[in-house]
Design an enzyme around this catalytic site. Structure first.
Site, PDB file in Angstrom:
ATOM      1  N   HIS A  60      53.993 -33.718 -55.572  1.00 40.63           N
ATOM      2  CA  HIS A  60      52.683 -33.143 -55.277  1.00 40.63           C
ATOM      3  C   HIS A  60      51.546 -34.001 -55.822  1.00 40.63           C
ATOM      4  CE1 HIS A  60      54.276 -28.792 -54.547  1.00 40.63           C
ATOM      5  NE2 HIS A  60      54.851 -29.695 -53.774  1.00 40.63           N
ATOM      6  N   GLU A  62      48.838 -33.295 -57.550  1.00 45.87           N
ATOM      7  CA  GLU A  62      48.453 -33.068 -58.942  1.00 45.87           C
ATOM      8  C   GLU A  62      49.412 -33.797 -59.882  1.00 45.87           C
ATOM      9  OE1 GLU A  62      48.081 -28.982 -56.819  1.00 45.87           O
ATOM     10  OE2 GLU A  62      49.266 -30.817 -56.631  1.00 45.87           O
ATOM     11  N   CYS A  88      50.459 -25.311 -56.888  1.00 43.66           N
ATOM     12  CA  CYS A  88      51.639 -24.451 -56.931  1.00 43.66           C
ATOM     13  C   CYS A  88      51.923 -24.148 -58.402  1.00 43.66           C
ATOM     14  CB  CYS A  88      52.835 -25.133 -56.263  1.00 43.66           C
ATOM     15  SG  CYS A  88      53.471 -26.559 -57.185  1.00 43.66           S
ATOM     16  N   CYS A  91      52.964 -27.301 -60.496  1.00 41.13           N
ATOM     17  CA  CYS A  91      51.843 -28.198 -60.788  1.00 41.13           C
ATOM     18  C   CYS A  91      50.858 -27.552 -61.753  1.00 41.13           C
ATOM     19  CB  CYS A  91      51.142 -28.618 -59.504  1.00 41.13           C
ATOM     20  SG  CYS A  91      52.102 -29.814 -58.540  1.00 41.13           S
TER      21      CYS A  91
END
Length: 147
Positions: A60, A62, A88, A91
């Protein structure tokens, strides 16, 4: 948020393009976008790897921004992260443990528990999609949190 959107354009999973920018004192510390593990094929090269309805081939945005900061020895404690979609749960936990104190997201993605937990641990969450033009200008003028 405009820079996060530009970073998102580099994402290699066409299911969702997400970009992240970590800032402190009006300076960009690190950026990230969703893409495959270093050295492995991307979704746009080899297709998606779907588990439970989500593509898991990518790291992801992040997480990639936090990793980029670590790889370059950049301290991100006390910073803010601008993300085109809300983090999410995985993260969010990385963001919290990295010491990031503010999350500005462009759209809500999928995990509502970040709202309760962010209040409990003192991380400021800002839904950019709900900000008025006047509030956006005020936020730009005040800049990210000071370290």
């Amino acid at each position: 948020m405009n820079i996060a959107r530009e970073v998102a354009s580099r994402a290699t999973c066409d299911r969702k393009h997400v970009g992240a920018v970590i800032v402190r004192d009006k300076s960009i510390l690190a950026t990230g976008y969703n893409g495959s593990i270093r050295g492995l094929p991307h979704c746009d090269e080899e297709g998606h790897l779907i588990e439970d309805g989500h593509c898991v081939r990518t790291v992801h945005a992040e997480a990639n921004a936090i990793v980029q900061a670590a790889r370059h020895g950049m301290r991100i404690d006390g910073s803010a992260i601008y993300v085109t979609a809300s983090p999410c749960w995985g993260c969010f936990r990385l963001i919290a443990n990295a010491g990031i104190v503010k999350i500005v997201f462009g759209e809500f993605y999928r995990d509502p528990k970040i709202f309760d937990v962010s209040q409990r641990i003192g991380i400021k969450l800002v839904d950019f999609s709900k900000m008025t033009a006047k509030a956006v200008e005020a936020a730009k003028a005040s800049g990210p949190p000071a370290a």
